[in-house]
Design a protein around this motif. Structure first.
Motif, PDB file in Angstrom:
ATOM      1  N   PHE A 164       0.826  -1.194   0.000  1.00 52.04           N
ATOM      2  CA  PHE A 164       0.000   0.000   0.000  1.00 52.04           C
ATOM      3  C   PHE A 164       0.869   1.257   0.000  1.00 52.04           C
ATOM      4  O   PHE A 164       1.592   1.508   0.951  1.00 52.04           O
ATOM      5  CB  PHE A 164      -0.905   0.009   1.227  1.00 52.04           C
ATOM      6  CG  PHE A 164      -1.816  -1.181   1.271  1.00 52.04           C
ATOM      7  CD1 PHE A 164      -2.850  -1.311   0.363  1.00 52.04           C
ATOM      8  CD2 PHE A 164      -1.635  -2.173   2.215  1.00 52.04           C
ATOM      9  CE1 PHE A 164      -3.694  -2.411   0.388  1.00 52.04           C
ATOM     10  CE2 PHE A 164      -2.469  -3.276   2.250  1.00 52.04           C
ATOM     11  CZ  PHE A 164      -3.502  -3.396   1.336  1.00 52.04           C
ATOM     12  N   PRO A 165       0.796   2.066  -1.048  1.00 59.06           N
ATOM     13  CA  PRO A 165       1.609   3.282  -1.122  1.00 59.06           C
ATOM     14  C   PRO A 165       0.914   4.453  -0.440  1.00 59.06           C
ATOM     15  O   PRO A 165       0.023   4.271   0.393  1.00 59.06           O
ATOM     16  CB  PRO A 165       1.727   3.513  -2.626  1.00 59.06           C
ATOM     17  CG  PRO A 165       0.427   3.000  -3.147  1.00 59.06           C
ATOM     18  CD  PRO A 165       0.050   1.839  -2.275  1.00 59.06           C
ATOM     19  N   PHE A 167      -1.291   6.545  -1.426  1.00 62.56           N
ATOM     20  CA  PHE A 167      -2.749   6.542  -1.568  1.00 62.56           C
ATOM     21  C   PHE A 167      -3.231   5.193  -2.082  1.00 62.56           C
ATOM     22  O   PHE A 167      -3.259   4.944  -3.287  1.00 62.56           O
ATOM     23  CB  PHE A 167      -3.248   7.642  -2.510  1.00 62.56           C
ATOM     24  CG  PHE A 167      -4.746   7.593  -2.628  1.00 62.56           C
ATOM     25  CD1 PHE A 167      -5.528   8.137  -1.629  1.00 62.56           C
ATOM     26  CD2 PHE A 167      -5.370   6.938  -3.672  1.00 62.56           C
ATOM     27  CE1 PHE A 167      -6.911   8.041  -1.690  1.00 62.56           C
ATOM     28  CE2 PHE A 167      -6.757   6.835  -3.742  1.00 62.56           C
ATOM     29  CZ  PHE A 167      -7.524   7.386  -2.745  1.00 62.56           C
ATOM     30  N   PRO A 168      -3.637   4.300  -1.179  1.00 61.66           N
ATOM     31  CA  PRO A 168      -4.198   3.025  -1.629  1.00 61.66           C
ATOM     32  C   PRO A 168      -5.636   3.204  -2.068  1.00 61.66           C
ATOM     33  O   PRO A 168      -6.425   3.890  -1.403  1.00 61.66           O
ATOM     34  CB  PRO A 168      -4.104   2.145  -0.372  1.00 61.66           C
ATOM     35  CG  PRO A 168      -4.131   3.106   0.760  1.00 61.66           C
ATOM     36  CD  PRO A 168      -3.501   4.382   0.275  1.00 61.66           C
ATOM     37  N   PRO A 169      -6.048   2.615  -3.189  1.00 59.75           N
ATOM     38  CA  PRO A 169      -7.436   2.731  -3.643  1.00 59.75           C
ATOM     39  C   PRO A 169      -8.456   2.256  -2.617  1.00 59.75           C
ATOM     40  O   PRO A 169      -9.624   2.645  -2.680  1.00 59.75           O
ATOM     41  CB  PRO A 169      -7.461   1.855  -4.891  1.00 59.75           C
ATOM     42  CG  PRO A 169      -6.064   1.925  -5.411  1.00 59.75           C
ATOM     43  CD  PRO A 169      -5.201   1.939  -4.180  1.00 59.75           C
ATOM     44  N   THR A 206      -6.112   2.116  -9.726  1.00 66.86           N
ATOM     45  CA  THR A 206      -5.036   1.345  -9.107  1.00 66.86           C
ATOM     46  C   THR A 206      -3.924   2.277  -8.674  1.00 66.86           C
ATOM     47  O   THR A 206      -3.821   3.410  -9.152  1.00 66.86           O
ATOM     48  CB  THR A 206      -4.477   0.279 -10.071  1.00 66.86           C
ATOM     49  OG1 THR A 206      -3.528  -0.547  -9.370  1.00 66.86           O
ATOM     50  CG2 THR A 206      -3.777   0.901 -11.266  1.00 66.86           C
ATOM     51  N   ASP A 207      -3.115   1.807  -7.746  1.00 63.67           N
ATOM     52  CA  ASP A 207      -1.934   2.558  -7.327  1.00 63.67           C
ATOM     53  C   ASP A 207      -0.740   2.049  -8.116  1.00 63.67           C
ATOM     54  O   ASP A 207      -0.892   1.461  -9.180  1.00 63.67           O
ATOM     55  CB  ASP A 207      -1.721   2.408  -5.819  1.00 63.67           C
ATOM     56  CG  ASP A 207      -1.777   0.943  -5.391  1.00 63.67           C
ATOM     57  OD1 ASP A 207      -1.202   0.095  -6.086  1.00 63.67           O
ATOM     58  OD2 ASP A 207      -2.416   0.643  -4.375  1.00 63.67           O
ATOM     59  N   LEU A 234      -2.733   8.928 -10.832  1.00 65.68           N
ATOM     60  CA  LEU A 234      -3.421   9.432  -9.651  1.00 65.68           C
ATOM     61  C   LEU A 234      -3.205  10.927  -9.454  1.00 65.68           C
ATOM     62  O   LEU A 234      -3.963  11.571  -8.732  1.00 65.68           O
ATOM     63  CB  LEU A 234      -2.938   8.672  -8.409  1.00 65.68           C
ATOM     64  CG  LEU A 234      -3.420   7.226  -8.280  1.00 65.68           C
ATOM     65  CD1 LEU A 234      -2.709   6.531  -7.129  1.00 65.68           C
ATOM     66  CD2 LEU A 234      -4.927   7.159  -8.087  1.00 65.68           C
ATOM     67  N   ASP A 235      -2.189  11.471 -10.102  1.00 62.78           N
ATOM     68  CA  ASP A 235      -1.923  12.907 -10.011  1.00 62.78           C
ATOM     69  C   ASP A 235      -2.641  13.711 -11.084  1.00 62.78           C
ATOM     70  O   ASP A 235      -2.478  14.924 -11.178  1.00 62.78           O
ATOM     71  CB  ASP A 235      -0.414  13.169 -10.089  1.00 62.78           C
ATOM     72  CG  ASP A 235       0.237  12.502 -11.305  1.00 62.78           C
ATOM     73  OD1 ASP A 235      -0.498  12.043 -12.206  1.00 62.78           O
ATOM     74  OD2 ASP A 235       1.483  12.424 -11.336  1.00 62.78           O
ATOM     75  N   GLY A 245       0.326   5.317 -10.548  1.00 65.42           N
ATOM     76  CA  GLY A 245      -1.073   5.003 -10.369  1.00 65.42           C
ATOM     77  C   GLY A 245      -1.865   5.194 -11.648  1.00 65.42           C
ATOM     78  O   GLY A 245      -1.329   5.580 -12.688  1.00 65.42           O
ATOM     79  N   ILE A 262     -10.456  11.182  -4.625  1.00 60.22           N
ATOM     80  CA  ILE A 262      -9.073  10.794  -4.315  1.00 60.22           C
ATOM     81  C   ILE A 262      -8.349  11.934  -3.611  1.00 60.22           C
ATOM     82  O   ILE A 262      -7.659  11.730  -2.603  1.00 60.22           O
ATOM     83  CB  ILE A 262      -8.342  10.379  -5.603  1.00 60.22           C
ATOM     84  CG1 ILE A 262      -8.875   9.033  -6.105  1.00 60.22           C
ATOM     85  CG2 ILE A 262      -6.828  10.301  -5.371  1.00 60.22           C
ATOM     86  CD1 ILE A 262      -8.414   8.658  -7.491  1.00 60.22           C
ATOM     87  N   ARG A 266      -6.785  11.984   0.303  1.00 59.66           N
ATOM     88  CA  ARG A 266      -5.356  12.181   0.595  1.00 59.66           C
ATOM     89  C   ARG A 266      -5.167  12.938   1.902  1.00 59.66           C
ATOM     90  O   ARG A 266      -4.126  12.803   2.557  1.00 59.66           O
ATOM     91  CB  ARG A 266      -4.681  12.957  -0.534  1.00 59.66           C
ATOM     92  CG  ARG A 266      -4.515  12.196  -1.835  1.00 59.66           C
ATOM     93  CD  ARG A 266      -3.734  13.032  -2.814  1.00 59.66           C
ATOM     94  NE  ARG A 266      -3.720  12.479  -4.161  1.00 59.66           N
ATOM     95  CZ  ARG A 266      -2.861  11.538  -4.572  1.00 59.66           C
ATOM     96  NH1 ARG A 266      -1.962  11.051  -3.737  1.00 59.66           N
ATOM     97  NH2 ARG A 266      -2.904  11.107  -5.821  1.00 59.66           N
TER      98      ARG A 266
END
Length: 279
Positions: A164-165, A167-169, A206-207, A234-235, A245, A262, A266
């Motif tokens: 898990f980074p 931000f995990p989904p 996904t991450d 994710l960004d 991500g 998302i 955060r």
């Protein structure tokens, strides 16, 4: 070196995916030896046999191209302009417990052009989702239909695999506003990305790190982009420029809602198992 057209490469990607899918079907349900790779991650003889079949086909058809296989690694000159990315069995754990949610992925990366041909095969439904970099199509029973994304299902697939980074989904599951609009699904295979392109999922999240040239995700990303989905990291940046991500949504509105959720998550403190605490 002989020249090839995008159409030729796309047909080869489709054929390679079909060849791997045939092996996966043939070995389904058989007792298979496991090859441990890392904690919680392993391959089976089905992964290895499907990859051998796919690589043999690609090397015979394109002997000058390089290849990266999920199980065998990279071969060919490091500076080669054309490299095939092969994931012979995405969803190995599903497969070993006789869950038919698996995909077979192949994509061609060309330097300066990105992914120019790709295919994802569903071995158990005689379907291959494929693209020549411009069109996104579904091959079924020998005929092709155009893939048309749609948010109407409201189903969003989340990749919940560790590690898990930042931000995990998984955090989206409890995000205010998520359940009011979407319904989560977890199929644990990148076949879900093809479903976004086909209108069977509203989105996939996904991450992970750089995914646009991953053997697991390159084909699915290419399918979604060719089908007209909104696809970013994710960004919020395009996959080719993102820090990591993936958010692949059927349309811009669905993507915007997910990105807002998302971003909100955060900044929400969390100390659940495997989830980093943010202050």
């Amino acid at each position: 070196m002989p020249t090839t057209s995008p159409a030729d490469d796309a047909r080869l990607a489709l054929t390679a995916a079909q060849s791997g899918a045939a092996v996966v079907r043939e070995l389904y349900g058989a007792p298979l030896a496991r090859v441990e790779k890392s904690a919680g991650d392993f391959a089976t003889e089905a992964d290895l046999a499907a990859e051998r079949t796919m690589l043999d086909l690609l090397r015979a058809a394109r002997p000058e191209d390089a290849v990266t296989g999920e199980e065998s690694g990279a071969t060919g000159a490091a500076g080669t302009r054309r490299r095939w990315l092969v994931d012979p069995l995405c969803g190995t754990l599903n497969y070993t417990v006789r869950n038919m949610l698996v995909g077979v992925n192949v994509a061609l990366r060309e330097t300066g052009s990105g992914i120019t041909a790709a295919a994802t095969a569903d071995p158990f439904h005689d379907e291959v989702f494929w693209t020549d970099g411009t069109r996104a199509l579904l091959r079924r029973n020998g005929s092709d239909t155009v893939l048309r994304p749609s948010p109407d299902s409201r189903l969003v697939d989340l990749n919940l695999d560790p590690p898990f980074p930042a931000f995990p989904p998984a955090r989206l599951l409890t995000a205010p506003g998520f359940a009011a609009r979407f319904r989560p699904r977890v199929v644990s295979t990148s076949l879900a990305l093809a479903w976004v392109a086909a209108g069977r999922r509203a989105a996939y999240v996904t991450d992970g790190g750089d995914l646009h040239e991953s053997v697991h995700f390159a084909a699915g990303i290419a399918l979604c982009e060719a089908a007209g989905c909104t696809v970013t990291g994710l960004d919020g940046l395009p996959p080719v420029a993102s820090a990591g991500g993936l958010v692949a949504a059927a349309d811009a509105r669905t993507h915007a809602v997910l990105m807002r959720l998302i971003e909100e998550q955060r900044h929400v403190p969390s100390s659940g198992p495997g989830l980093p605490r943010t202050e």
